[in-house]
Design a protein around this motif. Sequence first.
Motif, short mmCIF file in Angstrom:
data_model
loop_
_atom_site.label_atom_id
_atom_site.label_comp_id
_atom_site.label_asym_id
_atom_site.label_seq_id
_atom_site.Cartn_x
_atom_site.Cartn_y
_atom_site.Cartn_z
N VAL A 1 0.83 -1.22 0.00
CA VAL A 1 0.00 0.00 0.00
C VAL A 1 0.85 1.25 0.00
CG1 VAL A 1 -1.73 1.32 1.29
CG2 VAL A 1 -1.91 -1.18 1.13
N SER A 2 1.91 1.26 0.81
CA SER A 2 2.70 2.49 0.95
C SER A 2 3.81 2.60 -0.09
CB SER A 2 3.32 2.54 2.36
OG SER A 2 4.17 1.41 2.55
N SER A 3 4.20 1.51 -0.73
CA SER A 3 5.34 1.57 -1.66
C SER A 3 4.94 1.24 -3.08
CB SER A 3 6.43 0.59 -1.19
OG SER A 3 6.84 0.87 0.12
N SER A 4 3.66 1.34 -3.39
CA SER A 4 3.18 1.01 -4.73
C SER A 4 2.24 2.10 -5.21
CB SER A 4 2.44 -0.35 -4.70
OG SER A 4 1.19 -0.21 -4.06
N PRO A 5 1.79 2.06 -6.44
CA PRO A 5 0.83 3.06 -6.94
C PRO A 5 -0.45 3.14 -6.12
CG PRO A 5 1.76 1.84 -8.77
CD PRO A 5 2.24 1.16 -7.54
N LEU A 6 -0.66 2.19 -5.15
CA LEU A 6 -1.86 2.24 -4.32
C LEU A 6 -1.75 3.31 -3.24
CD1 LEU A 6 -2.51 -1.60 -3.81
CD2 LEU A 6 -3.49 -0.08 -5.54
#
Length: 864
Positions: A832-837
């Motif tokens: 969640v924090s390290s992706s396009p999300l």
Amino acid sequence: MPVFAASETVKIGVLSLRGHQMAELSWEGMVNHLNRSLPDYEFILVPLAFDEINLATRQRSVDFIIANSSIFITLESRYNASAIATLYTRTASGTPVNSFGGVIISRVDNQSVTLINDLKGKRIAAVDETSFGGWQTGLREILNQGITPSQFRSLTFMGTHDAVVEAVIAQEADAGFVRTGTLEKMAGEGKLQLSDIYVIAERHLSYFPYRVSTRLYPEWPLAKLAHVSEDLALEVALALFTMPEANMLYHSPYGAGWGLPQNYQPIHGLLRELKLEPYDDVAHQPFPEALKAYWHYLLITLLSFITGMMFIAYVIRINRRLHHHQQKLSHLNTELEDRVSKRTLQIESLLEHEQYLRGIVQTVADVNQIIITSTHRMEMLKSACDRLVSHPEYRFAWVASLRHTEQGDYIERLVSSYGSTEQLIALTQSPEMLAKIHQAILQNQLIQISSNELSDERIAPLGLSAAAFLPLRSDAFSQPIGMLCVYTHRKEGFEQDEISMLDQLAGDLGFAMHAFIRREESEQSEASRISNYEETIQAMVDMIEKRDTYTAGHTRRVAKYSELIARKMQLPENKIQCLVKASTLHDIGKIIIPDAVLLKPGQLTPLEYELIKQHVVVGYETLSGIKMYQDLAELMRHHHERLDGSGYPQGLKDGDIPLLSRIMAVADSFDAMTSNRIYKPRKTIEEAMKELQALAGKHYDVAVVAAAVDVLANEDLSDVSKEEQLPASDLEKQRFAYFFNDQLTGLHNAEYLHFMLQRGLHVHFHSLQMLLLKNFAEYNSKYGWHAGNQLLKDFADWLEVKCPGAMLFRVMGDDFVIINPPDGWLNDFDLVSSSPLTGTQVEANIQHFNCDDAGLSALQAYLK
């Protein structure tokens, strides 16, 4: 008219086909019925062998006769017997059968006797010369095939039908002639197995229940003899017409009885053709009967004799008058002798000249015949030169041609007559002669060479007196295409008439040469055209193969299987080659099928299947417009037709489908069954054979399937089994991606995951994870579908970077499956924090599945 007294004995003579005991069993029920129905008479059965019937009839020791149809015709002719009823039997379906024929049999394991022509030189058994079903019906058929009994090794008449069958089974005879129904009766009695008997020239008649080799004829009649009253005959006939069929179950397990007498003209036709009584040789007729039958021929002969005698008298009279005139002519001839002697010397010289010219005329005529019958240009010229020098006065002949090259013109020798090497070199290589030939060609004119001009030291020893160089032209106004050179050693040289004839002959040769040249050019043009057609068609085939890797192997295999089946069926070589070509091109119409349908890895929809079916019509229309491919186009057009009419494109049935198309249909279906497809696994050869046999007679030709089972049962399909029909080239992978790639993210789709599981590719899985995106529907609702699609695409790109070497799938719209990701790939970041999300409020849950059967089943259940 004679009438039987009450309680008088009535004897019914019966031909005992299978012996007296069998005859009594066969007809006992009928005799009992007559005794019950007509108590005023006592009916007795009298079994008779073939050689006893005529004697019994002549001596009136019987009153009625039941015998085969040809014996009845003899009795009708000799003793005025008349038929009052005809026998019939019932089939299992209840249909009455009142006809019969003959069966020509051999042992099923005797492969040397399978055709009528095989009877030559074999041991033959038959019932009797007068046996209709057991000899005469079969004799008619073999005579129609050009076989005569004299060509048999031996012919033995066994007396009964059972004896003939037993002789064949015991190998005492190579083949036998028996009546129809005999085999079935003996089989029912347990005396033989029908599978042990082979029926030669068998006719398959749907309306006739027994095995038969010949034409059918009316069944046995019941005939009354001349001394029997019409009243008794009528009473017997009525009693038999009302007889329960169960009384004659011995003849058929389904019953038998008597009906109205049939038309026995077919029997007359057989006897007339075989020249059997009453149609045997007229020399056996009594003189009064022969005179009555042939009086008009005798009258014509008598008149011819009288006319001849009158003509002889007239000739004698004329001869006397001629003799008188000859005496007068003799006197005149004496006076003419002096005149004739005076002109003898003059005539002799004229005759010598005439004979010479006649020889030239004959030579020219022979050369013209060579021109007419020759099939090749050089062969014609060589034969013409040889025939010219066969004339006693001609020494040598050859044909020259002017060749134009970059180095200059030169004279080429095309052909020459037979002769010595010295002649050949001297006359075809002399510079002086070549110069004159060159001049004659350029000037397009006939040139004569005198003896003075033949003084070259190499030519002089040949003793030539003259030469003629004659232009070979297609017509009088054309330039020469060659020069005919003829040399003579006649003292006087060439006559003017002779030169005219040779010049005309040269014109004929030139015209023929021109025709041959034009034909050769036409053949070259036709060969080039055919080559161009074949190259074009082959290019189309290559184009289809490049679109679909399956088609290439399939086409070659169908052509191979078709050839094997056709050779097993012993088709002519030209038919086999035609079939191989048609098989090679049979799927050419697939060029119009879109990739989306042709390369679809799953089952086709009904609409897509209808589109696929159009390839047959397109292939036919593509090739039928080309004359040399019209026959092939017709074969290709029908290779998807089925015998029951369920095929396409025309729904043809049975014999309307060409044999070669039926062969191609079986080969095509066999390869389709035994080849791997993306959407289904292949069948084994055994499974394919069982399916073909199950559909034989319904979809496929029975004979073709039988041949296919024989030649394809041991076919090596190891290479075929290795073909997975998966993409090999980059282009095929791109086409494959059309079906198995997600159009939004570029990842694999759920269809590909299902495909991998169906094909057993999960054996290569060692790790399987599923990412479930939560709150994605709210994100779509808040920011719109375009933003949602972009998020999915960005997340997919991110996964491809973070999971190198793994297989990534987008499933269920907003979920992802990862197969074989790198170990610990989530250890250094958060989804969640390290992706396009990041910042989207969309969360990702990770589920792990075991790569065993239970885990994969759970995954498949989830994907449903």
